[in-house]
Design a protein around this motif. Structure first.
Motif, PDB file in Angstrom:
ATOM      1  N   LEU A  85      17.365   6.065  35.592  1.00 48.44           N
ATOM      2  CA  LEU A  85      16.956   4.936  34.765  1.00 48.44           C
ATOM      3  C   LEU A  85      17.658   3.682  35.253  1.00 48.44           C
ATOM      4  N   ASN A  86      16.890   2.637  35.487  1.00 45.06           N
ATOM      5  CA  ASN A  86      17.432   1.335  35.870  1.00 45.06           C
ATOM      6  C   ASN A  86      17.043   0.306  34.818  1.00 45.06           C
ATOM      7  N   ALA A  87      18.010  -0.474  34.395  1.00 44.36           N
ATOM      8  CA  ALA A  87      17.754  -1.479  33.362  1.00 44.36           C
ATOM      9  C   ALA A  87      18.641  -2.689  33.621  1.00 44.36           C
ATOM     10  N   ILE A  88      18.245  -3.810  33.044  1.00 47.76           N
ATOM     11  CA  ILE A  88      19.019  -5.051  33.105  1.00 47.76           C
ATOM     12  C   ILE A  88      19.585  -5.328  31.719  1.00 47.76           C
ATOM     13  N   GLY A  89      20.878  -5.607  31.667  1.00 46.34           N
ATOM     14  CA  GLY A  89      21.530  -5.847  30.386  1.00 46.34           C
ATOM     15  C   GLY A  89      22.386  -7.094  30.405  1.00 46.34           C
ATOM     16  N   ASN A  90      22.838  -7.494  29.221  1.00 49.49           N
ATOM     17  CA  ASN A  90      23.692  -8.670  29.050  1.00 49.49           C
ATOM     18  C   ASN A  90      25.086  -8.232  28.647  1.00 49.49           C
ATOM     19  N   GLY A  91      26.095  -8.845  29.248  1.00 52.53           N
ATOM     20  CA  GLY A  91      27.473  -8.470  28.987  1.00 52.53           C
ATOM     21  C   GLY A  91      28.123  -9.347  27.926  1.00 52.53           C
ATOM     22  N   GLU A  92      28.983  -8.721  27.112  1.00 52.89           N
ATOM     23  CA  GLU A  92      29.771  -9.432  26.114  1.00 52.89           C
ATOM     24  C   GLU A  92      31.192  -8.868  26.128  1.00 52.89           C
ATOM     25  N   ALA A  93      32.151  -9.709  25.720  1.00 45.68           N
ATOM     26  CA  ALA A  93      33.531  -9.245  25.608  1.00 45.68           C
ATOM     27  C   ALA A  93      33.618  -8.187  24.516  1.00 45.68           C
ATOM     28  N   ARG A 222      38.363  -9.780  27.000  1.00 41.80           N
ATOM     29  CA  ARG A 222      37.472  -9.219  28.012  1.00 41.80           C
ATOM     30  C   ARG A 222      38.168  -8.159  28.868  1.00 41.80           C
ATOM     31  N   SER A 223      39.142  -7.479  28.288  1.00 42.92           N
ATOM     32  CA  SER A 223      39.732  -6.339  28.985  1.00 42.92           C
ATOM     33  C   SER A 223      38.687  -5.264  29.236  1.00 42.92           C
ATOM     34  N   GLU A 224      37.665  -5.239  28.394  1.00 42.87           N
ATOM     35  CA  GLU A 224      36.499  -4.392  28.595  1.00 42.87           C
ATOM     36  C   GLU A 224      35.261  -5.218  28.273  1.00 42.87           C
ATOM     37  N   ILE A 225      34.169  -4.905  28.967  1.00 47.88           N
ATOM     38  CA  ILE A 225      32.909  -5.625  28.773  1.00 47.88           C
ATOM     39  C   ILE A 225      31.884  -4.660  28.174  1.00 47.88           C
ATOM     40  N   LEU A 226      31.197  -5.128  27.158  1.00 47.38           N
ATOM     41  CA  LEU A 226      30.105  -4.364  26.555  1.00 47.38           C
ATOM     42  C   LEU A 226      28.782  -4.892  27.101  1.00 47.38           C
ATOM     43  N   VAL A 227      27.946  -3.997  27.587  1.00 49.27           N
ATOM     44  CA  VAL A 227      26.660  -4.369  28.170  1.00 49.27           C
ATOM     45  C   VAL A 227      25.554  -3.782  27.302  1.00 49.27           C
ATOM     46  N   ASP A 228      24.736  -4.631  26.736  1.00 54.14           N
ATOM     47  CA  ASP A 228      23.588  -4.206  25.935  1.00 54.14           C
ATOM     48  C   ASP A 228      22.341  -4.181  26.817  1.00 54.14           C
ATOM     49  N   LEU A 288      35.001  -9.904  35.517  1.00 56.96           N
ATOM     50  CA  LEU A 288      33.750 -10.047  34.782  1.00 56.96           C
ATOM     51  C   LEU A 288      33.918 -11.037  33.644  1.00 56.96           C
ATOM     52  N   ARG A 289      32.804 -11.615  33.234  1.00 52.35           N
ATOM     53  CA  ARG A 289      32.814 -12.601  32.155  1.00 52.35           C
ATOM     54  C   ARG A 289      31.735 -12.239  31.134  1.00 52.35           C
ATOM     55  N   ALA A 290      31.999 -12.614  29.922  1.00 51.92           N
ATOM     56  CA  ALA A 290      30.995 -12.440  28.873  1.00 51.92           C
ATOM     57  C   ALA A 290      29.777 -13.303  29.201  1.00 51.92           C
ATOM     58  N   GLY A 291      28.598 -12.768  28.941  1.00 48.08           N
ATOM     59  CA  GLY A 291      27.360 -13.479  29.223  1.00 48.08           C
ATOM     60  C   GLY A 291      26.754 -13.145  30.565  1.00 48.08           C
ATOM     61  N   MET A 292      27.464 -12.405  31.428  1.00 49.97           N
ATOM     62  CA  MET A 292      26.906 -12.021  32.718  1.00 49.97           C
ATOM     63  C   MET A 292      25.737 -11.053  32.524  1.00 49.97           C
ATOM     64  N   SER A 293      24.850 -11.027  33.503  1.00 50.61           N
ATOM     65  CA  SER A 293      23.772 -10.033  33.514  1.00 50.61           C
ATOM     66  C   SER A 293      24.176  -8.885  34.430  1.00 50.61           C
ATOM     67  N   PHE A 294      23.791  -7.677  34.026  1.00 51.18           N
ATOM     68  CA  PHE A 294      24.189  -6.473  34.752  1.00 51.18           C
ATOM     69  C   PHE A 294      22.967  -5.601  35.020  1.00 51.18           C
ATOM     70  N   SER A 295      22.996  -4.955  36.177  1.00 51.45           N
ATOM     71  CA  SER A 295      22.021  -3.919  36.503  1.00 51.45           C
ATOM     72  C   SER A 295      22.671  -2.571  36.198  1.00 51.45           C
ATOM     73  N   VAL A 296      22.079  -1.845  35.274  1.00 49.27           N
ATOM     74  CA  VAL A 296      22.648  -0.583  34.801  1.00 49.27           C
ATOM     75  C   VAL A 296      21.806   0.581  35.308  1.00 49.27           C
ATOM     76  N   THR A 297      22.473   1.620  35.782  1.00 47.22           N
ATOM     77  CA  THR A 297      21.802   2.820  36.274  1.00 47.22           C
ATOM     78  C   THR A 297      22.366   4.044  35.565  1.00 47.22           C
ATOM     79  N   MET A 298      21.461   4.922  35.126  1.00 46.61           N
ATOM     80  CA  MET A 298      21.856   6.179  34.498  1.00 46.61           C
ATOM     81  C   MET A 298      21.128   7.321  35.190  1.00 46.61           C
ATOM     82  N   ALA A 299      21.825   8.444  35.374  1.00 47.49           N
ATOM     83  CA  ALA A 299      21.243   9.618  36.014  1.00 47.49           C
ATOM     84  C   ALA A 299      20.997  10.708  34.976  1.00 47.49           C
TER      85      ALA A 299
END
Length: 398
Positions: A85-93, A222-228, A288-299
């Motif tokens: 699965l490939n998806a595009i998500g948004n990052g938040e602190a 932002r020690s960790e980033i949450l990607v929706d 990484l910064r909050a608000g970045m866009s991420f490409s997420v892959t799941m197997a």
């Protein structure tokens, strides 16, 4: 035309036809002999054919149903789909707050600047507090007076009425509460960070009048980033909290990041038919910064299906099917097409890896009919006739 002339013409035409038939048909000699004609006549009407022509005639006889159908086969393979699965998500602190004052007033100090790292409870700005300071001092004086009065009544209890002592103790309790309220009001003049993190751009200045709804600064941990990100509903039952994910910031290609599923929404969005998923990615190096866009892959384990050559899929009134060769016999196998690719077709059918499926020469096949696979030795030990490969391909082309 007279009758005898018609008879002569008919005899000539029949003789010419027999001569042509005798030269073109490989079995004409046997038929003429069975009719009782002498060998000399048979030799004239049906002369022996050269070896190469006989082979071609035999091959043509097989094409017309005189032997096993010549076919070309290709083994069944397998392929997996829905395994990635490939998806595009948004990052938040992982924690992000907008700091607002707990009281109204004018800013007298701003103790941090953009980019500073602050701790929980650290004072980042102050409001004017003269009135609150005076009120706290007055409350403290009243408290001290009430305390002294109670102590004096207790030391000379015989000289005072019991009611006077109780009134003094009540006054002392009220003074303590008044002091607590005054100190709380004074403390609220300090604007503190509710969480640790990094300060964003400060949009206010010293001297500004602010209220409880005025934003002072944004603080991101932002020690960790949450990607929706959102996934198709068919993956809803396959995603669980803690499942590993791989992500990559679109702005930082070539830097794969590891993370886990942090949370899964409890419902499917009815408009997009997707499920919201939140991944958590470590950001110890603060790249990484909050608000970045991420490409997420799941197997995933995926779904495995048999694959056949696109040329092997045939159609009838009952749907699609393929011809499988089993024991030198053709077998019709119904298939349901799952996915069609240029080089292979994924099907749902009773096929095993390696099963030979006919790709060329399907026109003469019937269920249970005899077949001869081009390029293979038949069960009786005889090799396929000369030109078998070309014959099967020609039939497949037709």
């Amino acid at each position: 035309m007279r009758l005898w002339q018609q008879v002569v013409v008919s005899v000539v035409v029949i003789g010419a036809g027999v001569a042509v038939w005798g030269r073109m048909s490989p079995g004409a000699a046997g038929t003429l002999r069975a009719a009782g004609l002498p060998d000399t006549v048979v030799a004239v009407l049906a002369p022996a054919q050269p070896a190469t022509e006989a082979g071609q005639a035999q091959s043509g006889n097989q094409r017309r149903g005189g032997g096993p159908a010549l076919v070309v086969t290709r083994p069944v393979g397998s392929a997996v789909i829905n395994d990635r699965l490939n998806a595009i998500g948004n990052g938040e602190a992982i924690r992000s707050v907008t700091v607002t004052p707990s009281a109204t007033g004018n800013l007298t100090e701003i103790l941090v600047k953009s980019g500073d790292v602050v701790k929980t409870g650290q004072v980042i700005a102050k409001l004017d507090s003269e009135d609150q300071t005076i009120a706290a001092r007055q409350a403290r004086v009243a408290l001290d007076s009430a305390r002294e009065k109670v102590e004096r009544y207790r030391k000379n209890a015989s000289a005072f009425a019991v009611q006077d002592l109780r009134d003094a103790e009540t006054t002392l309790q009220g003074a303590e509460l008044t002091l607590q309220a005054a100190e709380l009001d004074l403390k609220r003049r300090d604007i503190t960070a509710p969480t640790g993190g990094i300060v964003g751009i400060i949009t206010v200045n010293v001297g500004d009048y602010v209220t409880t709804s005025s934003p002072i600064a944004n603080i991101d941990d932002r020690s960790e980033i949450l990607v929706d990100y959102w996934v198709p509903e068919r993956f809803a039952t396959k995603i669980t909290v803690g499942q590993p994910v791989t992500a990559q910031a679109v702005a930082q290609p070539g830097n794969p990041l590891s993370g886990v599923v942090h949370a899964v929404d409890n419902r499917i969005d009815q408009t997009s038919r997707t499920l919201r998923v939140r991944a958590r990615i470590d950001n110890a190096d603060d790249r990484l910064r909050a608000g970045m866009s991420f490409s997420v892959t799941m197997a995933f384990d995926g779904d495995r299906y048999p694959t056949v050559d696109p040329l092997s899929v045939q159609w009838s009134g009952d749907g699609s099917f393929v011809w499988r060769v089993a024991g030198e016999k053709s077998e019709r196998v119904p298939v349901k097409i799952v996915q069609r690719n240029p080089d292979k077709v994924l099907v749902e059918a009773s096929l095993a890896d390696g099963d030979p499926v006919v790709t060329e020469g399907v026109q003469r096949l019937r269920d249970g009919g005899a077949v001869s696979v081009a390029g293979q030795t038949r069960g009786d030990g005889a090799a396929p006739p000369a030109g078998a490969d070309k014959t099967a391909k020609a039939e497949g082309a037709r």
